[in-house]
Write a protein that holds these residues in place. Structure first.
Motif, mmCIF file in Angstrom:
data_model
loop_
_atom_site.group_PDB
_atom_site.id
_atom_site.type_symbol
_atom_site.label_atom_id
_atom_site.label_comp_id
_atom_site.label_asym_id
_atom_site.label_seq_id
_atom_site.Cartn_x
_atom_site.Cartn_y
_atom_site.Cartn_z
ATOM 1 N N GLU A 193 0.819 -1.222 0.000
ATOM 2 C CA GLU A 193 0.000 0.000 0.000
ATOM 3 C C GLU A 193 0.848 1.264 0.000
ATOM 4 O O GLU A 193 0.343 2.361 0.244
ATOM 5 C CB GLU A 193 -0.917 0.010 1.230
ATOM 6 C CG GLU A 193 -1.964 -1.079 1.191
ATOM 7 C CD GLU A 193 -2.577 -1.312 2.568
ATOM 8 O OE1 GLU A 193 -2.693 -0.344 3.341
ATOM 9 O OE2 GLU A 193 -2.905 -2.470 2.866
ATOM 10 N N GLY A 194 2.159 1.090 -0.224
ATOM 11 C CA GLY A 194 3.048 2.250 -0.164
ATOM 12 C C GLY A 194 3.574 2.661 -1.520
ATOM 13 O O GLY A 194 3.447 1.929 -2.516
ATOM 14 N N ASP A 234 0.838 6.789 9.211
ATOM 15 C CA ASP A 234 0.613 5.445 8.662
ATOM 16 C C ASP A 234 1.072 5.373 7.207
ATOM 17 O O ASP A 234 1.673 4.394 6.779
ATOM 18 C CB ASP A 234 -0.878 5.083 8.735
ATOM 19 C CG ASP A 234 -1.275 4.720 10.173
ATOM 20 O OD1 ASP A 234 -0.367 4.668 11.034
ATOM 21 O OD2 ASP A 234 -2.474 4.518 10.420
ATOM 22 N N GLN A 235 0.787 6.461 6.442
ATOM 23 C CA GLN A 235 1.188 6.448 5.032
ATOM 24 C C GLN A 235 2.712 6.524 4.911
ATOM 25 O O GLN A 235 3.302 5.864 4.044
ATOM 26 C CB GLN A 235 0.515 7.601 4.261
ATOM 27 C CG GLN A 235 0.620 7.458 2.743
ATOM 28 C CD GLN A 235 0.075 6.100 2.237
ATOM 29 O OE1 GLN A 235 -1.034 5.707 2.582
ATOM 30 N NE2 GLN A 235 0.879 5.385 1.431
ATOM 31 N N ASP A 236 3.363 7.311 5.801
ATOM 32 C CA ASP A 236 4.837 7.372 5.787
ATOM 33 C C ASP A 236 5.411 5.966 5.974
ATOM 34 O O ASP A 236 6.356 5.561 5.283
ATOM 35 C CB ASP A 236 5.361 8.258 6.930
ATOM 36 C CG ASP A 236 5.045 9.742 6.721
ATOM 37 O OD1 ASP A 236 4.825 10.143 5.557
ATOM 38 O OD2 ASP A 236 5.022 10.486 7.727
ATOM 39 N N LYS A 238 4.082 3.076 5.340
ATOM 40 C CA LYS A 238 3.862 2.254 4.140
ATOM 41 C C LYS A 238 4.833 2.645 3.025
ATOM 42 O O LYS A 238 5.376 1.786 2.331
ATOM 43 C CB LYS A 238 2.416 2.406 3.648
ATOM 44 C CG LYS A 238 1.419 1.747 4.591
ATOM 45 C CD LYS A 238 -0.004 2.068 4.190
ATOM 46 C CE LYS A 238 -0.980 1.446 5.192
ATOM 47 N NZ LYS A 238 -2.359 1.883 4.978
ATOM 48 N N ASP A 239 5.061 3.965 2.864
ATOM 49 C CA ASP A 239 5.969 4.426 1.807
ATOM 50 C C ASP A 239 7.414 4.019 2.110
ATOM 51 O O ASP A 239 8.168 3.664 1.197
ATOM 52 C CB ASP A 239 5.860 5.949 1.640
ATOM 53 C CG ASP A 239 4.483 6.370 1.099
ATOM 54 O OD1 ASP A 239 3.747 5.496 0.593
ATOM 55 O OD2 ASP A 239 4.145 7.567 1.195
#
Ligand code: KG4
Ligand code: ZN
Length: 353
Positions: A193-194, A234-236, A238-239
């Motif tokens: 998801e990243g 959370d997005q960091d 995943k990335d």
């Protein structure tokens, strides 16, 4: 021919029965009992050797009984008893090795000491008809190496990591991101998801001659990025997972390319590339190596993920391969916490009966 295999080198207690096929290549897994200790170690963020050894003692005898029962055989139907004698945590190795020796002594059956890395490297021949020689990529929590597998017991290291193992890098990055142990599967899941292009992490050794790996610089770069972010969202997370995995995939593909080149220069074309070890369960790595092999017209043999991580069937199979070639070991065989694969080739310890 049936062999009982016992594995206790790290945090899995495992016992299995494997048989060969009359007049055909490959083997059949009659039973494969694995008990993971992950829950006992997770609170410490890694494997605690003393806890591992005690946990092996607690369950190994019952696991062996279960492996025999599920294979619908008893000890008298077994032709040889194999155990991983290293490399690994000494306390655990000692337990599996001693259990195997005890069974061999009590039944009068031959005993076979198996190198854990050798077992990962030979697993491809259990699942697929594959001739020697071939190239094996072994990637686990403790090891990262490329090896020329010339024959049973005849191995030449093409390259290995000069610092961290691939699994160690996955686990350390996961820990920095606050993910539970073992980190590899967590990173793989989040990476889906990243954005793999958001962080341009270094690809150490890329394009260099030879087939050695270096992964600690990549890990340090990830740490610095996390520090810069402060508290990653959370997005960091995943990335970072996606960008880190992309970097390690690039490094692995490049180093495998180097290993195949070294192999070809030394001994001609390999019959294929095989992978083994816990990290070999990673889908992104498997897909990238599938592509690499397709491009170079090389056969890629990737055993199913359950046979890539530690289990008893791979020990039983390596034991069976050794047994069929006349290798037997003395009950005095000492556990080897460190045991490079090349040392087998020099014949320093394994006797042929
Ligand atoms: O071979 P193994 O089960 O045990 C050792 O001998 O070390 O390998 C365990 C390692 C751990 O570092 C774990 O994080 C990693 O394999 N691993 C993975 C994946 N599954 C397990 N690494 C990346 N992606 C995965 N899917
Ligand atoms: Zn392993």
């Amino acid at each position: 021919m049936r062999v009982l295999g016992i594995e206790t080198t790290c945090d899995e207690t495992a016992a299995a029965v494997v048989s060969d096929r009359l007049g055909a290549e490959g083997g059949d897994i009659l039973s494969n009992e694995v008990l993971s200790q992950i829950a006992q170690h997770a609170v410490y963020g890694g494997v605690v050797p003393e806890i591992a050894a005690r946990a092996h003692i607690d369950v190994l005898d019952r696991l062996i009984v279960r492996a025999l029962a599920n294979a619908k055989v008893d000890l008298s139907d077994i032709d040889a008893i194999a155990a991983a004698a290293g490399p690994g945590l000494i306390g655990g190795v000692l337990i599996g090795l001693t259990a195997a020796k005890g069974l061999a002594l009590a039944t009068g059956k031959p005993f076979i000491a198996v190198n854990h890395l050798e077992a990962h490297a030979l697993t491809a021949r259990l699942t697929d008809p594959l001739d020697f020689p071939y190239v094996a990529l072994l990637v686990s929590g403790g090891h990262t190496q490329l090896v020329a597998i010339r024959d049973v017991g005849d191995y030449r290291r093409l390259g290995s990591t000069i610092d961290d193992a691939a699994g160690e890098a996955f686990d350390k990055v996961a820990k920095m991101l606050g993910l539970p142990y073992p980190g590899g599967p967590q990173i793989e899941k989040l990476a889906q998801e990243g954005d793999a292009r958001r962080f341009d992490f270094p690809r150490p050794m890329l394009g260099r001659g030879g087939a050695d790996f270096s992964l600690s610089g990549l890990k340090t770069a990830v740490r610095q990025e996390i520090l810069k972010l402060g508290t990653p969202s959370d997005q960091d997370v995943k990335d970072i997972a996606a960008s880190f995995q992309a970097a390690i995939v690039d490094v692995i593909v490049d180093r495998v390319r180097g290993g195949i080149k070294l192999f070809t220069e030394g001994e001609g074309r390999p019959s294929g590339l095989v992978i083994g070890g816990g990290v070999a369960a990673n889908g992104a790595i498997r897909r990238a190596l599938t592509r690499l092999c397709a491009e170079s017209g090389l056969r890629f043999v990737s055993p199913p993920p359950v046979l890539c991580s530690d289990n008893g069937a791979i020990i039983a199979w390596a034991g069976l391969e050794r047994f069929k070639r006349g290798f037997r070991d003395d009950l005095g065989f000492a556990p080897r916490p460190r045991w490079p694969l090349d040392a087998i080739a020099s014949g320093a310890h394994h006797g042929k009966a």
